[in-house]
Design a protein around this motif. Structure first.
Motif, short mmCIF file in Angstrom:
data_model
loop_
_atom_site.label_atom_id
_atom_site.label_comp_id
_atom_site.label_asym_id
_atom_site.label_seq_id
_atom_site.Cartn_x
_atom_site.Cartn_y
_atom_site.Cartn_z
N SER A 63 0.64 4.52 11.43
CA SER A 63 0.29 4.46 10.01
C SER A 63 1.40 3.86 9.17
O SER A 63 1.14 3.24 8.14
N SER A 64 2.66 4.02 9.62
CA SER A 64 3.79 3.50 8.84
C SER A 64 3.72 1.99 8.70
O SER A 64 3.96 1.43 7.61
N ILE A 65 3.35 1.31 9.80
CA ILE A 65 3.30 -0.16 9.72
C ILE A 65 2.10 -0.60 8.89
O ILE A 65 2.16 -1.62 8.20
N ARG A 66 1.02 0.16 8.89
CA ARG A 66 -0.13 -0.20 8.07
C ARG A 66 0.22 -0.14 6.59
O ARG A 66 -0.19 -0.99 5.80
N SER A 67 1.01 0.86 6.21
CA SER A 67 1.44 0.98 4.80
C SER A 67 2.31 -0.20 4.41
O SER A 67 2.15 -0.78 3.32
N LYS A 68 3.22 -0.58 5.29
CA LYS A 68 4.12 -1.70 4.98
C LYS A 68 3.36 -3.01 4.89
O LYS A 68 3.65 -3.86 4.04
N MET A 69 2.37 -3.19 5.77
CA MET A 69 1.57 -4.41 5.75
C MET A 69 0.78 -4.51 4.45
O MET A 69 0.67 -5.59 3.85
N GLN A 70 0.20 -3.40 4.04
CA GLN A 70 -0.58 -3.41 2.80
C GLN A 70 0.29 -3.75 1.60
O GLN A 70 -0.14 -4.47 0.70
N ARG A 71 1.51 -3.23 1.58
CA ARG A 71 2.42 -3.55 0.47
C ARG A 71 2.75 -5.04 0.45
O ARG A 71 2.82 -5.66 -0.61
N LEU A 89 0.87 -7.51 1.63
CA LEU A 89 -0.30 -8.29 1.27
C LEU A 89 -0.70 -8.13 -0.19
O LEU A 89 -1.54 -8.87 -0.70
N GLN A 90 -0.10 -7.14 -0.88
CA GLN A 90 -0.36 -6.99 -2.31
C GLN A 90 0.36 -8.07 -3.11
O GLN A 90 -0.06 -8.43 -4.20
N THR A 91 1.44 -8.60 -2.54
CA THR A 91 2.22 -9.63 -3.24
C THR A 91 2.08 -11.02 -2.61
O THR A 91 2.43 -12.02 -3.22
N THR A 92 1.58 -11.06 -1.37
CA THR A 92 1.44 -12.34 -0.64
C THR A 92 0.08 -12.39 0.03
O THR A 92 -0.30 -11.45 0.72
N SER A 93 -0.63 -13.48 -0.16
CA SER A 93 -1.94 -13.62 0.49
C SER A 93 -1.74 -14.00 1.96
O SER A 93 -0.66 -14.44 2.36
N VAL A 94 -2.79 -13.83 2.72
CA VAL A 94 -2.73 -14.20 4.14
C VAL A 94 -2.45 -15.69 4.28
O VAL A 94 -1.67 -16.11 5.15
#
Length: 825
Positions: free
Chosen positions: A674-682, A684-689
């Protein structure tokens, strides 16, 4: 000995000009059409550049699952099913190319090649068309009327009639002493045959009739064939009553109707014809007259050419067009039937596994009793035995079953859907209702047992369970089908799984290739744990076959478990190309390796009968490495595991995955948490895929594509126990049943889609007989996102018709149940 010169590839227009001068038979013919363009025409909807890339990747030896998952940038995100269509269309056209090359070489060698024939061959698009052109030149075939006339020397006269009709004079060719030239009428007839042959092989003429048929359509008719005097009707005649006086347009006929008509024709029960509209025929003949009849020609020449046009249409063009229409209808019907079969098989294979359950498998039977097998949560055999449904020993049977279920803490029963299924289901439902198994909360599920009996007597089954009676092996298979359908069903030939119709009316090779492809897709996309899987399932992985899978298992048994994916390259026979194709679909879980070892120890204690394969992290038992391999294993402890090997990310993209981890400040040990999922979401909030993909560089110094980046992001975030099968509906468990005698019109029931066909879906409503949900009753507004129904879908249906039929002598009566769709659950 000097090396042999390789032949230039087919289609290389620059190849071998000097050799063709020296020997005409060495000339290479090139097709007038482009392979990619032709495939695009057949497939439609796809970008030409993407189709071209798919064809190139296939030529380079890439598998369809590999292309679908790891080459999305090159294919415009094409799905596996569409790639398979492109592959099939490409192979079909390449077969035409090969056939054309062979025919061209043969006819040229015989010295009979003409410019017109060469042009017709270059434009040929189907095998039937090539066969039509080649027929007159086949060794041993009857010489055509046109060829006979040419041998008499009448071709110059025929060409004059078409090109310079004012010079036409047949009297110069009359030779009273020679057969075929003895009179003016014979000479004229010979010219007519040559002109008809020229017209029938003209590309523009063939294109014109085809376009007119596309515009105006055609009609297919079938009539019942009267048996010859003194002979009886075919026993299956009644089955084709709907087609005994049948007429339908070419655009309206359905695939199952085509296959049914073909079957009736093959059995000589039906006579089938293709009828073209009068305006199509008249327009075509008028067009031919405008093209071939010169207005300045003498009346006699005009009459000859018009007669030749009539002859060309009736004797040559119409039969060719009919063959093309019938062939295309059959191909499309076979393809549609195979597609439905494949879709059903895919849904069946992707049925979610039932994890962590001890299961009792029941193979129902009357005379020889019901076969029982209890399997552990990891598929090991805990118990086998027999049960008889006779009323006089029901009490003893109940106590025996209860004892077995309590001993193994088994609350799940899988009942095969074969003979005596209904009676067996009733028996267990009554026991559950009466609390015979209390305090266990027992439920049962009906499992499709198609192919289980065939597999139970196969060499593979004997090798897996050598000490077990074949009848009991089928009970084991039924239990395991509930625990992990994909693992168990890959052992069986797809055509025996029983999820389609008309499989006996389609090309066996095409059916096998398509279904094998579906199995490969399913196994590859689910993935296998390299350290606990068997050769049976490993051979279904993209890029692997029976031999390579066996070598991988032998290497594992000899050298111990794989520590990382890269060690696959140490296996004999696994080269860089095979590694590239398969490595993304195998996983290496350290936890499953530990579980496998524990399973082996537990097996020694309980004397389990057989091992079973796994896909991902289930820890099924496997053969322990021999004592000789201990030293080898010790020496390999220096090889470091890579957590990325637990994901669907391909090693070629590991560099990019590591860059993504650095950008998020994550460690490889966090993958799947879950820790990496939180970091990924943060992030992608500032950078698009798209922006993230453009900012990262792959191992080949090229920018990462958006599809690859999305795959990497998903792979890093997915839990280690992620299974794509979780998206599909789970098996339906029951504690009681509904009697078929309780059914009435208007009653609403819950059921599962058991089979999908062109005219609807068969739904299991739990009464022993499947109901038919006709296509006219499948309301589009009720479907999820407009998606068609598939195997395993849970439905709420209403009974609209019940028809109880008298069974044939010695058979139980059947009931036809008509259904209406109420809701998709």
């Amino acid at each position: 000995m000097p090396p042999k010169k390789s032949k230039p590839p087919l289609g290389d227009e620059k190849a071998g000009p000097s050799s063709s001068k020296a020997d005409p038979s060495n000339e290479v013919i090139t097709m007038a059409w482009n392979l990619t363009d032709m495939v695009v025409q057949k497939i439609c909807e796809e970008e030409p550049w993407a189709v071209a890339n798919v064809l190139k990747l296939l030529d380079d030896g890439c598998s369809i699952p590999f292309i679908s998952r790891y080459r999305k940038e090159m294919t415009n995100g094409m799905q596996a099913e569409k790639i398979r269509d492109v592959a099939a269309a490409g192979e079909e056209l390449k077969t035409v190319e090969v056939k054309v090359a062979a025919v061209f070489k043969q006819v040229t060698k015989s010295g009979k090649m003409t410019g017109g024939l060469k042009g017709a061959l270059r434009n040929a698009r189907t095998i039937e068309e090539v066969e039509h052109l080649y027929a007159p030149y086949k060794t041993g075939s009857k010489t055509t009327l046109a060829e006979r006339a040419r041998k008499l020397g009448l071709e110059p006269a025929a060409k004059v009639a078409l090109e310079e009709p004012w010079k036409f004079n047949l009297n110069n060719f009359v030779k009273p002493s020679q057969k075929g030239l003895a009179s003016y009428a014979e000479v004229e007839k010979g010219c007519q045959h040559i002109i008809a042959d020229i017209i029938s092989k003209d590309k523009d003429c063939l294109d014109k009739i085809r376009n007119l048929i596309k515009l105006n359509g055609a009609t297919i008719t079938s009539t019942k064939v009267k048996p010859k005097k003194g002979t009886e009707e075919h026993p299956d005649t009644a089955k084709f009553a709907n087609y005994s006086a049948y007429r339908i347009s070419l655009n309206s006929i359905r695939p199952h109707q085509v296959l049914a008509i073909n079957r009736g024709e093959n059995l000589k029960i039906l006579s089938v014809k293709v009828v073209l509209p009068d305006n199509t025929v008249n327009n075509f003949k008028r067009w031919c007259e405008l093209r071939w009849v010169k207005s300045s020609a003498p009346g006699a020449v005009q009459g000859l050419v018009k007669t030749s046009i009539e002859d060309a249409y009736n004797r040559l063009i119409f039969p060719l067009v009919v063959r093309e229409i019938r062939s295309e209808l059959t191909k499309n019907a076979e393809r549609a039937s195979i597609d439905v079969f494949g879709q059903n098989l895919q849904r069946l294979l992707l049925t979610p596994p039932i994890r962590g359950k001890t299961v009792m498998g029941v193979d129902p039977g009357f005379k020889h009793g019901c076969k029982l097998a209890v399997t552990s949560p990891i598929g090991n055999i805990l118990y086998t035995g027999f049960m008889f449904l006779q009323p006089n020993n029901a009490y003893a049977q109940r106590n025996m079953i209860a004892e077995v279920l309590h001993q193994h803490r088994c609350e799940t029963i899988a009942i095969g859907n074969g003979t005596a299924c209904r009676e067996t289901e009733t028996y267990f439902a009554d026991l559950i209702k009466n609390g015979a198994f209390a305090p266990l909360d027992v439920m049962y599920c009906i499992v499709d047992e198609s192919g289980a009996s065939i597999w139970s007597v196969s060499p593979d089954a004997a090798k897996e369970m050598p000490d077990l009676d074949p009848n009991l092996r089928s009970a084991v298979s039924i239990a395991r089908r509930l625990q992990d359908p994909l693992v168990e069903l890959v052992k069986i030939e797809p055509k025996h799984i029983g999820v389609g119709m008309y499989q006996h009316d389609v090309s066996e090779k095409c059916l096998k290739d398509a279904l094998d492809g579906v199995v490969e897709d399913c196994v590859s996309f689910v993935g296998v744990d390299l350290n606990v899987c068997s050769a049976t399932i490993l051979r279904r992985i993209s890029g692997l076959d029976v031999g390579k899978a066996k070598k991988i298992i032998d290497h594992r048994d000899k050298n111990g478990q794989f520590v990382n994916r890269e060690q696959l390259l140490q296996v004999k026979g696994i080269g860089p190309k095979t590694y590239e194709q398969c490595v993304g679909f195998v996983r290496i879980f350290t936890q499953s390796s530990t579980l496998a070892s524990s399973s082996h120890n537990a097996d020694n204690d309980t004397k389990d009968e057989a091992s079973h394969e796994t896909l991902t992290k289930t820890g099924r038992k496997r053969k322990a490495p021999s004592s000789k391999s201990k030293t080898t294993k010790k020496a390999k402890t220096e090889v470091k595991p890579n957590p990325l090997d637990m994901t669907c990310i391909h090693p070629e993209s590991y560099h990019i995955a590591e860059q993504v981890l650095n950008k998020t400040g994550s460690e490889v040990t966090e993958i799947g948490h879950s820790s990496i999922r939180s970091k990924m979401q943060r992030l992608l909030q500032t950078t698009s895929v798209q922006e993230l993909a453009a900012s990262l560089i792959g191992s080949t110094d090229t920018q990462c594509g958006v599809p690859t980046m999305q795959l990497i992001l998903d792979g890093l975030q997915q839990p280690m126990d992620h299974d794509i099968r979780a998206e599909y509906e789970k098996p339906l468990f029951k504690k009681s049943l509904v009697s078929i005698d309780d059914l009435r019109r208007g009653v609403t029931l819950t059921g599962r889609v058991k089979n999908v066909v062109h005219f609807g879906a068969f739904v299991d409503i739990g009464v022993g007989e499947s109901g038919l949900l006709h296509t006219s009753r499948i309301h589009q507004r009720l479907l999820r996102r407009g998606q068609p129904l598939g195997l395993g879908d849970k439905l709420e249906v209403k009974i609209i018709n019940i028809e109880r039929l008298k069974g044939q002598k010695g058979q139980k009566p059947k009931t036809k149940i008509g259904l209406d769709l109420v809701a998709v659950l």
